[in-house]
Design an enzyme around this catalytic site. Structure first.
Site, PDB file in Angstrom:
ATOM      1  CD  GLU A  91      -2.642  -0.884   2.698  1.00  0.00           C
ATOM      2  OE1 GLU A  91      -2.713   0.188   3.328  1.00  0.00           O
ATOM      3  OE2 GLU A  91      -3.114  -1.941   3.110  1.00  0.00           O
ATOM      4  CB  CYS A 119       5.724  -5.648   9.546  1.00  0.00           C
ATOM      5  SG  CYS A 119       6.946  -4.924  10.665  1.00  0.00           S
ATOM      6  CB  CYS A 123       3.548  -3.330  16.847  1.00  0.00           C
ATOM      7  SG  CYS A 123       5.275  -2.900  16.616  1.00  0.00           S
ATOM      8  CB  CYS A 126       0.694  -2.669  13.714  1.00  0.00           C
ATOM      9  SG  CYS A 126       1.162  -2.250  12.031  1.00  0.00           S
ATOM     10  CB  CYS A 360       0.278   1.495   5.745  1.00  0.00           C
ATOM     11  SG  CYS A 360       0.329   2.315   4.182  1.00  0.00           S
TER      12      CYS A 360
HETATM   13  N1  SAH Z   1       7.493   0.077  11.037  1.00  0.00           N
HETATM   14  C1  SAH Z   1       7.612   1.481  11.114  1.00  0.00           C
HETATM   15  C2  SAH Z   1       6.874   2.218  10.023  1.00  0.00           C
HETATM   16  C3  SAH Z   1       5.521   1.723   9.650  1.00  0.00           C
HETATM   17  S1  SAH Z   1       4.226   1.877  10.864  1.00  0.00           S
HETATM   18  C4  SAH Z   1       7.177   1.970  12.455  1.00  0.00           C
HETATM   19  O1  SAH Z   1       6.646   1.199  13.241  1.00  0.00           O
HETATM   20  O2  SAH Z   1       7.402   3.156  12.729  1.00  0.00           O
HETATM   21  C5  SAH Z   1       3.797   3.569  10.685  1.00  0.00           C
HETATM   22  C6  SAH Z   1       3.077   4.156  11.876  1.00  0.00           C
HETATM   23  O3  SAH Z   1       1.701   3.711  11.907  1.00  0.00           O
HETATM   24  C7  SAH Z   1       3.695   3.752  13.188  1.00  0.00           C
HETATM   25  O4  SAH Z   1       3.842   4.862  14.040  1.00  0.00           O
HETATM   26  C8  SAH Z   1       2.675   2.770  13.694  1.00  0.00           C
HETATM   27  O5  SAH Z   1       2.814   2.628  15.051  1.00  0.00           O
HETATM   28  C9  SAH Z   1       1.389   3.410  13.242  1.00  0.00           C
HETATM   29  N2  SAH Z   1       0.230   2.538  13.337  1.00  0.00           N
HETATM   30  C10 SAH Z   1       0.158   1.213  13.152  1.00  0.00           C
HETATM   31  N3  SAH Z   1      -1.094   0.756  13.355  1.00  0.00           N
HETATM   32  C11 SAH Z   1      -1.839   1.826  13.672  1.00  0.00           C
HETATM   33  C12 SAH Z   1      -3.214   2.024  14.017  1.00  0.00           C
HETATM   34  N4  SAH Z   1      -4.062   1.013  14.019  1.00  0.00           N
HETATM   35  N5  SAH Z   1      -3.650   3.278  14.301  1.00  0.00           N
HETATM   36  C13 SAH Z   1      -2.789   4.319  14.266  1.00  0.00           C
HETATM   37  N6  SAH Z   1      -1.499   4.204  13.939  1.00  0.00           N
HETATM   38  C14 SAH Z   1      -1.019   2.980  13.676  1.00  0.00           C
HETATM   39 FE1  SF4 Z   2       5.824  -3.350  11.882  1.00  0.00          FE
HETATM   40 FE2  SF4 Z   2       3.482  -2.180  12.371  1.00  0.00          FE
HETATM   41 FE3  SF4 Z   2       5.251  -2.479  14.340  1.00  0.00          FE
HETATM   42 FE4  SF4 Z   2       5.737  -0.689  12.365  1.00  0.00          FE
HETATM   43  S1  SF4 Z   2       4.076  -0.610  13.865  1.00  0.00           S
HETATM   44  S2  SF4 Z   2       7.192  -2.208  13.240  1.00  0.00           S
HETATM   45  S3  SF4 Z   2       4.808  -1.789  10.628  1.00  0.00           S
HETATM   46  S4  SF4 Z   2       4.221  -4.168  13.219  1.00  0.00           S
END
Ligand code: SAH
Ligand code: SF4
Length: 382
Positions: A91, A119, A123, A126, A360
């Protein structure tokens, strides 16, 4: 498999053309076709001799991203789901500059790009990590997200049917994408070499021409790679997905915190800060009952103060199948006020989150689950 021409930098392309005995100006012509005109095939490059085009296509792939789905309106946030050459889905999200800031509709845009398929970091909140990690993106697949989005926006409103990449090869001296955030699917610093190669191509005057200070890399906190990035010459900006200000809270939602706990992360960020003399950003998603307690504000303020970081508070976007929810507006405002009282520069994302503003990973997840054959094959979705 042929390597893709968009994985090459200028010097590598020049070396190849030199070996073929081509005149020096050819590399400039090719780069102009690729990055200014966003050509999607070799045949489009009409000022190159046919024999050279044939030689190039025998030696290099020129893959483009195929649009699978699009969500959102033309003047609002738009999400693009792409299919890669091997069928994998990624995406990108295009975010227009806030018209209110400029007083009129703006043609400035920020693009959020992916760096991996899935990924590995898992987390808990996510969508990107839910189905695990599939592979790293190549530099060309990272670069191509900018070009592919620009091809789509260039053809907006055009009545041409059967759009192909060659249809939008007009030369563009200004880009639709002026800012990049590396916050799409995947952990960018876990794909370090490809990321850097791609960002250098997107930054170069012969490539994307996007200033390094307009490129923000977001990481979940890979301390060694943050140190490595600190030693690179470019002034890329850094955002940290913090989401917890104590090891106890952060470890509960981000397994990476076990490997690089906050003291180690903070030390690496200190190095980055000293090397770049730049403001770091902390991203802090507010998740109800998990990390939105006011007891988090003091350690968060301490960390932000020490590292001169700015804090972006983002109310959680709910994800189907995950148990988390966003706190009430009142709780979010209280959290912000408490941080500000400690003297932290903080913002709270307040726009009512349509689904499209979600992070994303969700569009891909939904599409993959819809496409996946299920045992009872009930896939009759409209
Ligand atoms: N892996 C990297 C970049 C991709 S995630 C990282 O973790 O920074 C990009 C951002 O989207 C991160 O800050 C992540 O914590 C946030 N994110 C993921 N899931 C989300 C959600 N459901 N609502 C809001 N932000 C979210
Ligand atoms: Fe991976 Fe999502 Fe954690 Fe970023 S926030 S490191 S994309 S699992």
């Amino acid at each position: 498999m042929l390597s893709d021409v968009k994985a090459l930098d200028r010097a590598e392309l020049e070396t190849c053309l030199n070996e073929w005995g081509e005149p020096a100006y050819r590399s400039g012509q090719i780069l102009d076709w690729l990055y200014a005109r966003r050509a999607g095939d070799w045949e489009a490059m009409t000022n190159l001799p046919k024999t050279l085009r044939e030689k190039l296509s025998a030696r290099f792939a020129l893959n483009t991203l195929k649009l699978v789905r699009q969500q959102g309106a033309q003047d609002a946030t738009r999400k693009f789901l792409w299919r890669l050459a091997d069928g994998a889905l990624i995406e990108s999200v295009l975010i227009p500059a806030n018209p209110a800031l400029y007083g009129e509709a703006s043609d400035r845009h920020t693009l959020c790009v992916s760096t991996q398929v899935g990924c590995a970091y898992g987390c808990k909140f996510c969508a990107s990590g839910l189905d695990g990690w599939k592979r790293n993106l190549g530099p060309e697949e990272i670069v191509e997200q900018v070009l592919a989005v620009e091809r789509v926006t260039a053809s907006d409103g055009s009545q041409v049917s059967g759009e192909g990449p060659t249809q939008t090869v007009t030369r563009h001296t200004t880009r639709t994408v002026n800012n990049l955030v590396i916050m799409g699917m995947g952990e960018p610093l876990a794909n370090y070499d490809h990321l850097l190669k791609a960002l250098r191509i997107l930054n170069a005057p012969w490539g994307g021409g996007i200033g390094a200070r307009k490129i923000t890399i977001s990481t979940s906190g890979l301390a060694p790679q943050i140190r490595k990035l600190a030693a690179e010459p470019e002034q890329f900006r850094l955002a940290i997905s913090l989401h917890g200000a104590t090891d106890e809270v952060r470890t509960r939602i981000m397994p990476v915190n076990r490997k690089y706990p906050l003291p180690e992360l903070a030390a690496a960020l200190g190095d980055y800060q000293r090397a770049k003399d730049q403001l770091i950003t902390f991203e802090y998603i507010l998740i109800a009952g998990m990390n939105d307690g006011l007891d988090q504000t003091k350690p968060l303020a301490n960390l932000a103060g020490r590292l001169r970081a700015k804090v972006n508070l983002i109310p959680y976007n709910t994800i189907e199948g995950l148990p988390w929810a966003r706190p009430s507006e009142a709780i979010c405002e209280q959290f912000l006020a408490a941080l500000e009282k400690f003297g932290v520069t903080a913002t709270l994302r307040r726009e009512k989150g349509g689904d499209i503003d979600a992070a994303c990973g969700q569009l891909r997840l939904r599409t993959e689950r819809e496409l996946k054959p299920t045992p009872d094959a009930t896939l009759s979705r409209s």
